[in-house]
Design a protein around this motif. Structure first.
Motif, short mmCIF file in Angstrom:
data_model
loop_
_atom_site.label_atom_id
_atom_site.label_comp_id
_atom_site.label_asym_id
_atom_site.label_seq_id
_atom_site.Cartn_x
_atom_site.Cartn_y
_atom_site.Cartn_z
N ALA A 12 -31.03 -24.92 20.46
CA ALA A 12 -30.00 -24.99 19.37
C ALA A 12 -28.97 -23.77 19.42
CB ALA A 12 -30.50 -25.37 17.95
N LEU A 13 -29.76 -22.57 19.40
CA LEU A 13 -28.94 -21.34 19.40
C LEU A 13 -28.12 -21.07 20.57
CD1 LEU A 13 -31.80 -18.96 17.73
CD2 LEU A 13 -29.62 -20.12 16.69
N GLU A 14 -28.68 -21.63 21.70
CA GLU A 14 -27.97 -21.49 22.98
C GLU A 14 -26.64 -22.45 23.00
OE1 GLU A 14 -28.28 -19.53 25.68
OE2 GLU A 14 -29.90 -18.41 24.80
N ALA A 15 -26.82 -23.35 22.32
CA ALA A 15 -25.55 -24.34 22.65
C ALA A 15 -24.75 -24.14 21.50
CB ALA A 15 -26.40 -25.78 22.08
N HIS A 16 -24.65 -23.28 20.64
CA HIS A 16 -23.49 -22.82 19.72
C HIS A 16 -23.15 -21.27 19.88
CE1 HIS A 16 -25.75 -26.23 17.87
NE2 HIS A 16 -24.44 -26.56 17.32
N THR A 17 -21.96 -21.14 19.40
CA THR A 17 -21.35 -19.82 19.35
C THR A 17 -20.96 -19.15 17.72
OG1 THR A 17 -20.17 -20.39 21.51
CG2 THR A 17 -19.35 -18.47 20.18
N PHE A 18 -21.69 -17.98 17.60
CA PHE A 18 -21.73 -17.71 16.55
C PHE A 18 -20.25 -16.54 16.52
CE2 PHE A 18 -25.61 -19.32 16.95
CZ PHE A 18 -26.12 -19.91 15.85
N TYR A 19 -19.77 -16.47 15.31
CA TYR A 19 -18.54 -15.30 15.43
C TYR A 19 -18.23 -15.16 13.93
CZ TYR A 19 -15.81 -19.45 14.61
OH TYR A 19 -15.30 -20.65 14.05
N ASP A 20 -17.67 -13.89 13.66
CA ASP A 20 -16.99 -13.52 12.32
C ASP A 20 -15.65 -13.77 12.55
OD1 ASP A 20 -19.28 -12.60 11.10
OD2 ASP A 20 -19.27 -10.28 11.86
N GLN A 21 -15.26 -14.46 11.52
CA GLN A 21 -13.93 -14.91 11.41
C GLN A 21 -13.36 -14.13 10.14
OE1 GLN A 21 -13.04 -19.11 11.17
NE2 GLN A 21 -11.11 -18.99 10.16
N TYR A 22 -12.12 -13.61 10.50
CA TYR A 22 -11.36 -13.00 9.39
C TYR A 22 -10.87 -14.05 8.34
CZ TYR A 22 -11.01 -8.60 12.01
OH TYR A 22 -11.14 -7.33 12.40
N ALA A 23 -10.73 -13.96 6.86
CA ALA A 23 -10.18 -14.59 6.06
C ALA A 23 -8.91 -14.70 6.28
CB ALA A 23 -10.62 -14.21 4.56
N GLU A 24 -7.90 -13.54 6.71
CA GLU A 24 -6.55 -13.43 6.99
C GLU A 24 -6.50 -14.16 8.19
OE1 GLU A 24 -3.00 -13.16 7.47
OE2 GLU A 24 -3.95 -12.48 5.68
N PRO A 25 -5.51 -15.15 8.22
CA PRO A 25 -5.34 -15.91 9.33
C PRO A 25 -4.52 -15.34 10.73
CG PRO A 25 -3.86 -16.81 7.84
CD PRO A 25 -4.90 -15.85 7.26
N SER A 26 -3.58 -14.43 10.16
CA SER A 26 -2.76 -13.54 11.08
C SER A 26 -3.54 -12.42 11.64
CB SER A 26 -1.41 -13.11 10.27
OG SER A 26 -0.64 -12.25 11.35
N ALA A 27 -3.40 -12.55 13.09
CA ALA A 27 -4.25 -11.46 13.84
C ALA A 27 -3.27 -9.97 13.80
CB ALA A 27 -4.24 -11.78 15.45
N THR A 28 -1.90 -10.21 13.48
CA THR A 28 -1.04 -9.03 13.77
C THR A 28 -1.32 -8.37 12.17
OG1 THR A 28 0.81 -10.52 14.70
CG2 THR A 28 1.46 -8.48 13.52
N VAL A 29 -1.56 -9.12 11.38
CA VAL A 29 -1.64 -8.34 9.78
C VAL A 29 -2.99 -7.72 10.06
CG1 VAL A 29 -2.38 -8.80 7.62
CG2 VAL A 29 -0.28 -10.10 8.61
N THR A 30 -4.22 -8.32 10.53
CA THR A 30 -5.47 -7.60 10.58
C THR A 30 -5.53 -6.45 11.49
OG1 THR A 30 -6.25 -9.31 12.27
CG2 THR A 30 -6.71 -9.82 9.95
N ASP A 31 -4.61 -6.54 12.62
CA ASP A 31 -4.64 -5.42 13.38
C ASP A 31 -4.02 -4.19 12.78
OD1 ASP A 31 -5.86 -6.77 15.54
OD2 ASP A 31 -4.09 -7.55 16.43
N GLY A 32 -2.80 -4.62 11.99
CA GLY A 32 -2.20 -3.62 11.36
C GLY A 32 -2.99 -2.79 10.34
N ALA A 33 -3.79 -3.83 9.43
CA ALA A 33 -4.62 -3.36 8.52
C ALA A 33 -5.82 -2.28 9.05
CB ALA A 33 -5.13 -4.50 7.53
N ARG A 34 -6.54 -2.63 10.24
CA ARG A 34 -7.44 -1.91 10.75
C ARG A 34 -6.87 -0.66 11.15
NH1 ARG A 34 -9.31 -5.96 13.42
NH2 ARG A 34 -7.84 -5.58 15.31
N GLU A 35 -5.65 -0.63 11.82
CA GLU A 35 -5.10 0.63 12.27
C GLU A 35 -4.86 1.69 11.26
OE1 GLU A 35 -4.10 3.56 14.97
OE2 GLU A 35 -4.96 1.48 15.25
N VAL A 36 -4.29 1.25 10.10
CA VAL A 36 -4.22 1.83 8.88
C VAL A 36 -5.39 2.31 8.17
CG1 VAL A 36 -2.97 2.13 6.64
CG2 VAL A 36 -1.67 0.81 8.37
N LEU A 37 -6.38 1.75 8.14
CA LEU A 37 -7.70 1.76 7.58
C LEU A 37 -8.36 3.10 8.45
CD1 LEU A 37 -9.32 -1.16 6.32
CD2 LEU A 37 -9.00 0.78 4.97
#
Length: 656
Positions: free
Chosen positions: A325-350
């Motif tokens: 079951a573990l091999e058949a699935h992919t696990f990932y962390d998902q941002y609550a913020e849907p926009s990658a542009t916004v998260t990239d900007g926030a990460r750079e400022v932080l």
């Protein structure tokens, strides 16, 4: 009498007479309330917003008053006609009723004729948000600042246009800057487009404000997700992929996520399997597998599967099924913020903020280390004089610090002005501990010169005796040594770097004493004689110097300085009979590391130990005892390589 009044009022109402204080023409604010009467009476958080908006946008002078009284639960509705007023309770049964339009009293009435509006916390929060529009333009600067403070805690998207309008009309530069800052912070969370939000973030590159990090961190908040297949969906903002069994995601947590999402059956533990097999044993077999064959894991798994098929056990995953079951699935962390542009900007400022925070944390740690070093220097300077000149290991040195602190406490009981009392306490503490030091040297120490073990034991016994005397006089409870009001608070440079005014005062006091001791040792006869005795006692005696007198004065001087250190330390530490024990070890380490009998060496030793202790505490902040242990180990190693300290004593006595 009240009942007769109520009856008369009711008869007037039924007869069609106009109610007292109710004009024939309804005031505009009352008309707005009546237009939204149904919503106000329903008092539902889901439907009340249009009524609040109507009052807020009415542009009537009475609108802020209505919202304030409504939020404060001071708005009442008259039962006879449904009109709204605000009221104050006169007594248990009577209200003093006020008209919203004129803010004047219309009389006193029985409270049974009115219904009190009691908005819940959700509705009150909505009303408070609506009030911001009026508070931000209030003529009183203090109320405008209070509104900004409230808005910083509970701001939402609806406040952005209100705040932008308030910026244009603001005349106070400081408040305007605060409004502009808050507008950018709200834009980060509620801006109309990604570009606008990222532009607002860019204003805060390297900003050390906690409010900036509070606005950016939620944007980078993530939650762990799972999906069937080899990769996450392409239409979501993925922070990173996770591999079960790594530090970021254990296999147990990964499979628990599958189970919670209904994507896999619960894991079958060996104990659960044994319990199920034991409970379903029949005719020498379990689940179609003979009992004699259950010695292997594969056989037990087959037996359990047979119980599941028969409906005798719940479905559960075996070890192999878990791995599959573990091999058949992919696990990932998902941002609550849907926009990658916004998260990239926030990460750079932080990142830019974190770099600057790291630098300022180092500066803050440096200030803490200097502050601690100044405390150790004050505590050790007297010991450096006595130990360096006389070679006496005075284990009661900490008790002289304690005596100085208690002297300051006694002075404050006599002189209530804290500033004056501290000024008086410093020379008094010096006099008391100087006299105690001279008495100790004359009665005990002078008979034990060149007998270090006996001196150590004798002063240790005196230390215990002085502690007990302090307990008998002052009790076991900590006594307050209160600092003057002008030493309250701290000098704050930003949200990271700051130092209390008491620490600054102690640092300045340490510098003053450094200058005083240097002057004493270099420019006075006592200092000349002290240095002569320190370097070569026999030669000094042959030149007419009385070593016995020098020893007495030197021991008294060192004890007096310890008393002054006690006053300084007592301003921020608890004054108890054990106060000196907290500093005796550090004082000896400071003297030995710096170099016995050398003032500059004591200063360098205190600085080294202060920085070392704060550095170790920074790496291990949850265990200060371990930090002190590591520091002692380091100093022991240091002494092995430099036994005479940082600045070694010069002269013939250096070889003794």
């Amino acid at each position: 009498m009240i009942r007769l009044f109520r009856a008369a009022l009711l008869l007037l109402t039924l007869a069609g007479w106009p109610l007292p204080t109710l004009s024939q023409d309804i005031a505009p604010i009352q008309q707005v309330l009546q237009d939204n009467r149904d919503l106000i009476e329903a008092s539902s958080r889901r439907t009340i917003q249009p009524a609040i908006d109507a009052i807020r946008d009415s542009d009537l002078d009475a609108a802020p008053l209505v919202l304030e009284k409504w939020e404060a639960r001071e708005m009442w509705q008259r039962k006879a006609d449904g009109h709204f007023f605000y009221a104050e309770e006169v007594d248990r049964d009577t209200l003093d009723v006020f008209d919203f339009a004129t803010a004047e009293s219309i009389g006193q009435f029985p409270d049974d004729d009115f219904d009190q509006l009691k908005p819940n916390s959700g509705i009150r929060a909505l009303i408070a948000s609506a009030l911001v529009r009026f508070q931000l333009g209030d003529p009183d600067p203090a109320r405008r600042m209070a509104a900004l403070t409230a808005l910083a805690r509970n701001g939402n998207e609806s406040h952005l246009p209100i705040l932008r309008d308030a910026i244009e009309d603001e005349t106070d530069p400081a408040i305007r800057a605060q409004k502009e800052r808050l507008e950018r912070l709200l834009t980060i969370s509620f801006g109309a487009t990604d570009e606008v939000r990222v532009a607002a973030m860019d204003h805060f590159r390297g900003d050390l404000g906690v409010d900036v990090r509070a606005a950016l961190n939620p944007i980078l908040a993530t939650r762990t997700m799972v999906v069937a297949g080899d990769s996450p969906p392409g239409d979501i903002n993925v922070a990173r992929e996770l591999r079960p069994g790594s530090d970021a995601l254990s296999e147990e947590a990964a499979y628990a996520l599958l189970v919670s999402n209904g994507m896999a059956p619960a894991r079958l533990t060996p104990q659960d399997q044994r319990n199920a097999l034991s409970a379903n044993l029949a005719d020498g077999a379990v689940g179609g597998v003979p009992v004699g064959d259950l010695s292997t894991t594969e056989a037990r798994d087959r037996a359990y599967e047979g119980l599941v098929l028969a409906g005798l056990a719940p479905p559960a995953a075996t070890g192999e099924e878990v791995e599959a079951a573990l091999e058949a699935h992919t696990f990932y962390d998902q941002y609550a913020e849907p926009s990658a542009t916004v998260t990239d900007g926030a990460r750079e400022v932080l990142r830019s903020i974190e770099r600057k925070v790291g630098l300022h944390q180092f500066l803050d740690l440096t200030l803490d280390a200097l502050s601690l070093a100044s405390i150790y220097f004050l505590a050790a300077i007297g010991l450096a004089i006595t130990f360096g000149v006389m070679g006496v290991i005075n284990m009661a040195h900490g008790e002289f610090i304690m005596m100085g602190a208690y002297t300051g406490y006694v002075v404050q009981q006599i002189v209530p002005d804290y500033t004056v009392s501290i000024i008086i306490a410093i020379p008094c503490a010096f006099a008391v501990t100087f006299a105690a030091g001279v008495a100790m040297e004359r009665l005990v120490i002078r008979w034990l010169y060149h007998r270090p073990l006996e001196t150590l034991l004798a002063t240790f016994g005196i230390s215990i005796a002085l502690q007990q005397i302090a307990k008998n006089i002052f009790g076991t409870q900590a006594r307050p040594l209160t600092s003057p009001g002008w030493l309250d608070g701290a000098l704050v440079f930003n949200d990271v770097v700051g130092i209390s005014y008491i620490r600054i005062a102690i640092f300045v006091l340490a510098l003053i004493f450094l200058g005083f001791i240097l002057f004493l040792m270099k420019k006075t006869r006592l200092g000349l004689e002290t240095r002569a005795v320190t370097q070569n006692r026999n030669m000094a005696a042959s030149m007419g110097i009385n070593p016995d007198r020098v020893n007495m004065l030197t021991f008294g001087l060192g004890s007096g300085i310890a008393g002054i250190a006690g006053v300084a330390i007592g301003l921020y530490a608890k004054v108890t009979s054990e106060l000196g024990q907290d500093y005796i070890v550090a004082s000896f380490m400071t003297v030995v590391v710096g170099g016995v009998g050398n003032i500059w060496g004591t200063l360098l030793g205190a600085t080294m130990i202060g920085f070392l202790q704060k550095g170790i505490e920074w790496f291990n902040p949850s265990n200060t005892l371990a930090a002190q242990t590591y520091m002692i180990i380091f100093i022991i190693i240091f002494i092995q390589f430099r036994p005479r300290g940082i600045i070694a004593l010069k002269g013939r006595a250096a070889g003794d």
